[in-house]
Design an enzyme around this catalytic site. Structure first.
Site, PDB file in Angstrom:
ATOM      1  N   LYS A  17      26.946  29.036  40.721  1.00 17.84           N
ATOM      2  CA  LYS A  17      27.538  30.470  42.186  1.00 17.84           C
ATOM      3  C   LYS A  17      25.988  30.794  42.591  1.00 17.84           C
ATOM      4  O   LYS A  17      25.625  31.345  41.724  1.00 17.84           O
ATOM      5  CB  LYS A  17      28.860  30.799  41.788  1.00 17.84           C
ATOM      6  CG  LYS A  17      29.832  29.627  41.475  1.00 17.84           C
ATOM      7  CD  LYS A  17      30.914  30.777  40.792  1.00 17.84           C
ATOM      8  CE  LYS A  17      32.482  30.067  40.952  1.00 17.84           C
ATOM      9  NZ  LYS A  17      33.535  30.900  41.094  1.00 17.84           N
ATOM     10  N   TYR A  46      37.516  24.269  47.634  1.00 17.32           N
ATOM     11  CA  TYR A  46      39.448  24.684  47.202  1.00 17.32           C
ATOM     12  C   TYR A  46      40.513  24.006  47.301  1.00 17.32           C
ATOM     13  O   TYR A  46      41.256  24.658  46.234  1.00 17.32           O
ATOM     14  CB  TYR A  46      38.977  26.407  47.062  1.00 17.32           C
ATOM     15  CG  TYR A  46      38.002  26.913  46.845  1.00 17.32           C
ATOM     16  CD1 TYR A  46      38.880  26.964  45.123  1.00 17.32           C
ATOM     17  CD2 TYR A  46      36.622  27.346  46.472  1.00 17.32           C
ATOM     18  CE1 TYR A  46      36.692  27.384  44.300  1.00 17.32           C
ATOM     19  CE2 TYR A  46      35.966  28.144  45.764  1.00 17.32           C
ATOM     20  CZ  TYR A  46      36.135  27.577  44.938  1.00 17.32           C
ATOM     21  OH  TYR A  46      35.304  28.270  43.657  1.00 17.32           O
ATOM     22  N   ASN A  52      31.818  34.978  38.710  1.00 16.17           N
ATOM     23  CA  ASN A  52      32.381  34.112  37.136  1.00 16.17           C
ATOM     24  C   ASN A  52      31.091  32.910  37.090  1.00 16.17           C
ATOM     25  O   ASN A  52      31.507  32.420  36.073  1.00 16.17           O
ATOM     26  CB  ASN A  52      33.369  34.023  36.926  1.00 16.17           C
ATOM     27  CG  ASN A  52      34.279  32.918  37.827  1.00 16.17           C
ATOM     28  OD1 ASN A  52      33.418  32.717  38.500  1.00 16.17           O
ATOM     29  ND2 ASN A  52      35.355  32.975  37.655  1.00 16.17           N
ATOM     30  N   HIS A  66      31.515  27.321  38.734  1.00 12.85           N
ATOM     31  CA  HIS A  66      32.553  26.424  39.026  1.00 12.85           C
ATOM     32  C   HIS A  66      32.437  24.984  38.527  1.00 12.85           C
ATOM     33  O   HIS A  66      31.760  24.747  37.967  1.00 12.85           O
ATOM     34  CB  HIS A  66      33.203  26.154  41.212  1.00 12.85           C
ATOM     35  CG  HIS A  66      33.820  24.729  40.917  1.00 12.85           C
ATOM     36  ND1 HIS A  66      35.280  24.780  40.787  1.00 12.85           N
ATOM     37  CD2 HIS A  66      33.533  23.317  40.479  1.00 12.85           C
ATOM     38  CE1 HIS A  66      36.112  24.618  41.033  1.00 12.85           C
ATOM     39  NE2 HIS A  66      34.903  23.071  40.714  1.00 12.85           N
ATOM     40  N   GLU A 122      36.077  16.547  44.049  1.00 16.99           N
ATOM     41  CA  GLU A 122      35.023  17.738  43.914  1.00 16.99           C
ATOM     42  C   GLU A 122      34.099  15.959  44.124  1.00 16.99           C
ATOM     43  O   GLU A 122      32.777  17.034  44.915  1.00 16.99           O
ATOM     44  CB  GLU A 122      34.852  17.821  42.483  1.00 16.99           C
ATOM     45  CG  GLU A 122      36.791  19.342  43.250  1.00 16.99           C
ATOM     46  CD  GLU A 122      36.370  20.540  42.012  1.00 16.99           C
ATOM     47  OE1 GLU A 122      37.170  21.249  42.834  1.00 16.99           O
ATOM     48  OE2 GLU A 122      35.456  20.139  41.381  1.00 16.99           O
TER      49      GLU A 122
HETATM   50  P1  GDP Z   1      38.396  28.198  37.836  1.00 15.98           P
HETATM   51  O1  GDP Z   1      38.319  26.806  37.878  1.00 15.98           O
HETATM   52  O2  GDP Z   1      38.388  29.225  36.888  1.00 15.98           O
HETATM   53  O3  GDP Z   1      37.340  28.974  38.625  1.00 15.98           O
HETATM   54  O4  GDP Z   1      39.671  29.276  38.855  1.00 15.98           O
HETATM   55  P2  GDP Z   1      40.531  29.314  39.917  1.00 15.98           P
HETATM   56  O5  GDP Z   1      39.931  27.567  40.733  1.00 15.98           O
HETATM   57  O6  GDP Z   1      41.556  29.673  39.648  1.00 15.98           O
HETATM   58  O7  GDP Z   1      39.912  30.430  41.382  1.00 15.98           O
HETATM   59  C1  GDP Z   1      38.438  29.964  42.219  1.00 15.98           C
HETATM   60  C2  GDP Z   1      37.696  30.797  41.462  1.00 15.98           C
HETATM   61  O8  GDP Z   1      38.271  31.896  43.444  1.00 15.98           O
HETATM   62  C3  GDP Z   1      37.726  31.670  40.729  1.00 15.98           C
HETATM   63  O9  GDP Z   1      36.256  31.279  40.176  1.00 15.98           O
HETATM   64  C4  GDP Z   1      36.584  32.831  41.372  1.00 15.98           C
HETATM   65  O10 GDP Z   1      36.378  33.226  41.478  1.00 15.98           O
HETATM   66  C5  GDP Z   1      37.597  33.161  42.085  1.00 15.98           C
HETATM   67  N1  GDP Z   1      39.272  33.544  41.800  1.00 15.98           N
HETATM   68  C6  GDP Z   1      40.380  33.662  41.331  1.00 15.98           C
HETATM   69  N2  GDP Z   1      41.433  34.968  41.027  1.00 15.98           N
HETATM   70  C7  GDP Z   1      40.977  35.338  41.710  1.00 15.98           C
HETATM   71  C8  GDP Z   1      41.583  36.467  42.139  1.00 15.98           C
HETATM   72  O11 GDP Z   1      42.561  37.047  41.265  1.00 15.98           O
HETATM   73  N3  GDP Z   1      41.096  38.171  42.575  1.00 15.98           N
HETATM   74  C9  GDP Z   1      39.890  37.409  42.953  1.00 15.98           C
HETATM   75  N4  GDP Z   1      39.684  38.399  44.180  1.00 15.98           N
HETATM   76  N5  GDP Z   1      38.973  36.218  42.159  1.00 15.98           N
HETATM   77  C10 GDP Z   1      39.165  35.291  42.696  1.00 15.98           C
HETATM   78 MG    MG Z   2      39.211  25.814  39.368  1.00 11.22          MG
END
Ligand code: GDP
Ligand code: MG
Length: 206
Positions: A18, A58, A162, A165, A176
């Protein structure tokens, strides 16, 4: 040519460094970690994603809105807190999606396809959990290089920073990869070291 294309050593996963990962000069570090475990890089490019690409990325998984919302609400509950925006997972993810679009369109990203045994699971393990504060273990990329939390990002109405992805499941990876890469941008080739990693017998050393 692959003699058995269904062999588990051909599993593929998508990784996107990212914009914060690029700005933190972590491209080499990220590639090093996936490379040194024995995965093979089969596609790589730099691009600035469009808002439309990010939203589609997403929402390729129709469950993502629910699963991510539930995960976030539970992370608050584990600290004895109520999510500041809503108790409805889909409302929570609606807000997250908007911030994700801002985040991922803010600069260049590096998208990669990695191939190898259990690529999805291994890459997730090296990447670490979503929230650097709580779920990304020390030793993982997110655990070692990110300091963010849901409370920080939600307070500032932005996405959790973080670094990366990484596809969350084989199904997610299979959806994806074609979203980010055309077929001719992915390369089928051999690495000599595969004989040592995957060969049924270690022949030819002596
Ligand atoms: P990943 O698969 O570990 O990247 O996590 P997810 O698919 O659940 O979420 C996608 C991305 O959304 C994450 O990598 C974070 O950058 C963002 N994100 C996820 N949960 C939150 C949240 O509760 N608050 C905020 N502000 N961003 C979030
Ligand atoms: Mg994810």
């Amino acid at each position: 040519m692959k003699t058995n294309p269904n062999h588990p050593k051909f599993e593929r996963t998508l990784v996107v460094i990212k914009p914060d990962g690029i700005q933190r000069s972590l491209i080499g570090e990220v590639i090093k970690r996936y490379e040194q475990i024995g995965l093979k890089l089969v596609g790589i490019k730099m691009l600035v994603p469009t808002a439309d690409m990010v939203e589609k990325h997403y929402t390729l998984d129709p469950q993502w809105r629910t699963v991510t919302g539930v995960k976030t609400i539970k992370a608050y509950e584990a600290r004895g807190l109520k999510h500041p925006i809503s108790q409805d997972p889909k409302v929570v993810t609606g807000v997250i999606l908007k911030t994700l679009i801002d985040y991922l369109t803010s600069g260049p990203v590096v998208a990669m396809v990695w191939e190898g045994a259990h690529a999805v699971e291994i890459v997730r393990k090296l990447t670490g959990g979503t929230e650097p504060r709580s779920s990304a273990d020390v030793g993982t990329i997110r655990g070692d290089y990110a300091i963010d939390s849901y409370i920080m990002s939600d307070t500032d109405k932005r996405s959790v920073r973080n670094i990366l992805h990484a596809s969350g499941s084989v199904k997610e990876a299979n959806d994806e990869i074609p979203h980010w890469f055309a077929k001719n941008e992915i390369f089928e080739y051999k690495l000599l070291v595969e004989q040592i990693i995957y060969g049924a017998r270690l022949e030819g050393i002596l």
